[in-house]
Design an enzyme around this catalytic site. Sequence first.
Site, PDB file in Angstrom:
ATOM      1  N   TYR A   1       7.865  -9.244  -4.526  1.00 45.25           N
ATOM      2  CA  TYR A   1       6.754  -9.524  -3.327  1.00 45.25           C
ATOM      3  C   TYR A   1       6.964 -10.768  -2.685  1.00 45.25           C
ATOM      4  CZ  TYR A   1       4.388  -5.295  -5.279  1.00 45.25           C
ATOM      5  OH  TYR A   1       3.865  -3.843  -5.180  1.00 45.25           O
TER       6      TYR A   1
ATOM      7  N   HIS B   1      -6.008  -1.069  -0.819  1.00 41.97           N
ATOM      8  CA  HIS B   1      -5.071  -1.506  -2.245  1.00 41.97           C
ATOM      9  C   HIS B   1      -4.798  -2.733  -2.175  1.00 41.97           C
ATOM     10  CE1 HIS B   1      -2.841   3.216  -0.865  1.00 41.97           C
ATOM     11  NE2 HIS B   1      -4.309   3.089  -1.520  1.00 41.97           N
TER      12      HIS B   1
HETATM   13  N1  APR Z   1       3.275   4.734  14.218  1.00 46.13           N
HETATM   14  C1  APR Z   1       2.487   6.309  13.574  1.00 46.13           C
HETATM   15  N2  APR Z   1       3.091   7.083  12.460  1.00 46.13           N
HETATM   16  C2  APR Z   1       3.635   6.239  12.444  1.00 46.13           C
HETATM   17  C3  APR Z   1       5.042   5.248  12.578  1.00 46.13           C
HETATM   18  C4  APR Z   1       4.504   4.690  13.975  1.00 46.13           C
HETATM   19  N3  APR Z   1       4.904   4.213  14.859  1.00 46.13           N
HETATM   20  N4  APR Z   1       5.925   5.340  12.537  1.00 46.13           N
HETATM   21  C5  APR Z   1       6.110   6.319  10.817  1.00 46.13           C
HETATM   22  N5  APR Z   1       4.952   6.814  11.419  1.00 46.13           N
HETATM   23  C6  APR Z   1       4.317   7.315   9.263  1.00 46.13           C
HETATM   24  C7  APR Z   1       5.045   8.461   9.118  1.00 46.13           C
HETATM   25  O1  APR Z   1       5.501   9.631   9.873  1.00 46.13           O
HETATM   26  C8  APR Z   1       4.804   8.727   7.935  1.00 46.13           C
HETATM   27  O2  APR Z   1       4.293   9.756   7.712  1.00 46.13           O
HETATM   28  O3  APR Z   1       2.759   6.845   8.217  1.00 46.13           O
HETATM   29  C9  APR Z   1       3.784   7.445   8.016  1.00 46.13           C
HETATM   30  C10 APR Z   1       3.646   6.216   6.606  1.00 46.13           C
HETATM   31  O4  APR Z   1       3.738   6.984   4.872  1.00 46.13           O
HETATM   32  P1  APR Z   1       4.207   6.046   4.032  1.00 46.13           P
HETATM   33  O5  APR Z   1       5.669   5.874   4.029  1.00 46.13           O
HETATM   34  O6  APR Z   1       3.797   6.844   2.906  1.00 46.13           O
HETATM   35  O7  APR Z   1       3.085   4.907   3.738  1.00 46.13           O
HETATM   36  P2  APR Z   1       1.522   5.337   3.477  1.00 46.13           P
HETATM   37  O8  APR Z   1       1.130   6.438   3.680  1.00 46.13           O
HETATM   38  O9  APR Z   1       0.701   3.975   4.218  1.00 46.13           O
HETATM   39  O10 APR Z   1       1.782   5.002   1.790  1.00 46.13           O
HETATM   40  C11 APR Z   1       0.422   5.279   0.921  1.00 46.13           C
HETATM   41  O11 APR Z   1       1.366   4.504  -1.158  1.00 46.13           O
HETATM   42  O12 APR Z   1       3.015   3.215  -1.780  1.00 46.13           O
HETATM   43  C12 APR Z   1       1.881   2.838  -1.380  1.00 46.13           C
HETATM   44  O13 APR Z   1       0.220   1.735  -1.882  1.00 46.13           O
HETATM   45  C13 APR Z   1       1.940   2.161   0.015  1.00 46.13           C
HETATM   46  O14 APR Z   1      -0.933   1.741   0.419  1.00 46.13           O
HETATM   47  C14 APR Z   1       0.937   2.859  -0.298  1.00 46.13           C
HETATM   48  C15 APR Z   1       0.334   4.073  -0.102  1.00 46.13           C
END
Ligand code: APR
Length: 249
Positions: free
Chosen positions: A75, A128
């Site tokens: 972190y 979160h």
């Molecule tokens: N604009 C919009 N969406 C985007 C962009 C962009 N420029 N770049 C990537 N993405 C999309 C990806 O296609 C993907 O579907 O953002 C999404 C990110 O997904 P994750 O990495 O899974 O993140 P998230 O959904 O926020 O994860 C949820 O999981 O790991 C835990 O606690 C953590 O808060 C997090 C939670």
Amino acid sequence: MPQDMEIDPEVLSIIQRAKRVTILTGAGVSAESGVATFRSYKEETKESLWSQYDPQKMASIEGFLKNPNRVWQWYQWRRSELKSKKPNDAHKAIAKWQQSKDQRVTLITQNVDGLHQAGGSKDVIELHGNIWSNHCLQCRAEYKGNTDGVEDVIECPKCGGQVRPSVVWFGEALPEKAWRDAESASYSCDVFLSVGTSSQVYPAAGLAALAKSQGATVIEVNPEPTESSVVDYFIVGRAGEVLINILNT
Ligand code: APR
């Protein structure tokens, strides 16, 4: 999708006619600031975190108890990475939208990076937690000391317990008030906009279905559409250009 992208006029009018808009954001919204996402789309997000690190080791209470320094140091590394990151067009567009006189815009985020607030957003519902805060694992007292450059887990000055980042780890409950606020904002919206999230992590990923069950239109903004069956309209594009387009049209 080019800057001069076209959003389906029907979708635009649904968004513009809405009185109450609830926005749920995920890591994709911070991708254009150069922040790594957890699971996805590579262009500007480098390698996603969970393809490099084991979430059970780095983002669970078991992982912390097994090796507190390893988790703390991870972190600290993420904080050092985030320090230079600036809010992008998506963060700024949402902040501007929240000031609308005609629409009540509520922002729920899964992000812990604080970039929404840095982009000018107020009343951000952080589901979160926030990576810039710390608290004691044992007595839950907030730890306000400076943690810059601190490599080993800090001992809680109140109870001698272990200080941990104030983020929600896998298997942990979400902050009660934040969840309650997120539920009520989902229940009471006309449009639920899911931006930059893979919609894989619950309970956050269940909010869209909550909104839909109350008659809201669910719209997703993502360059890689999820297979979510709850979504009525997919806007395939990057958050920055899509949100600016929504605001400027
Ligand atoms: N604009 C919009 N969406 C985007 C962009 C962009 N420029 N770049 C990537 N993405 C999309 C990806 O296609 C993907 O579907 O953002 C999404 C990110 O997904 P994750 O990495 O899974 O993140 P998230 O959904 O926020 O994860 C949820 O999981 O790991 C835990 O606690 C953590 O808060 C997090 C939670």
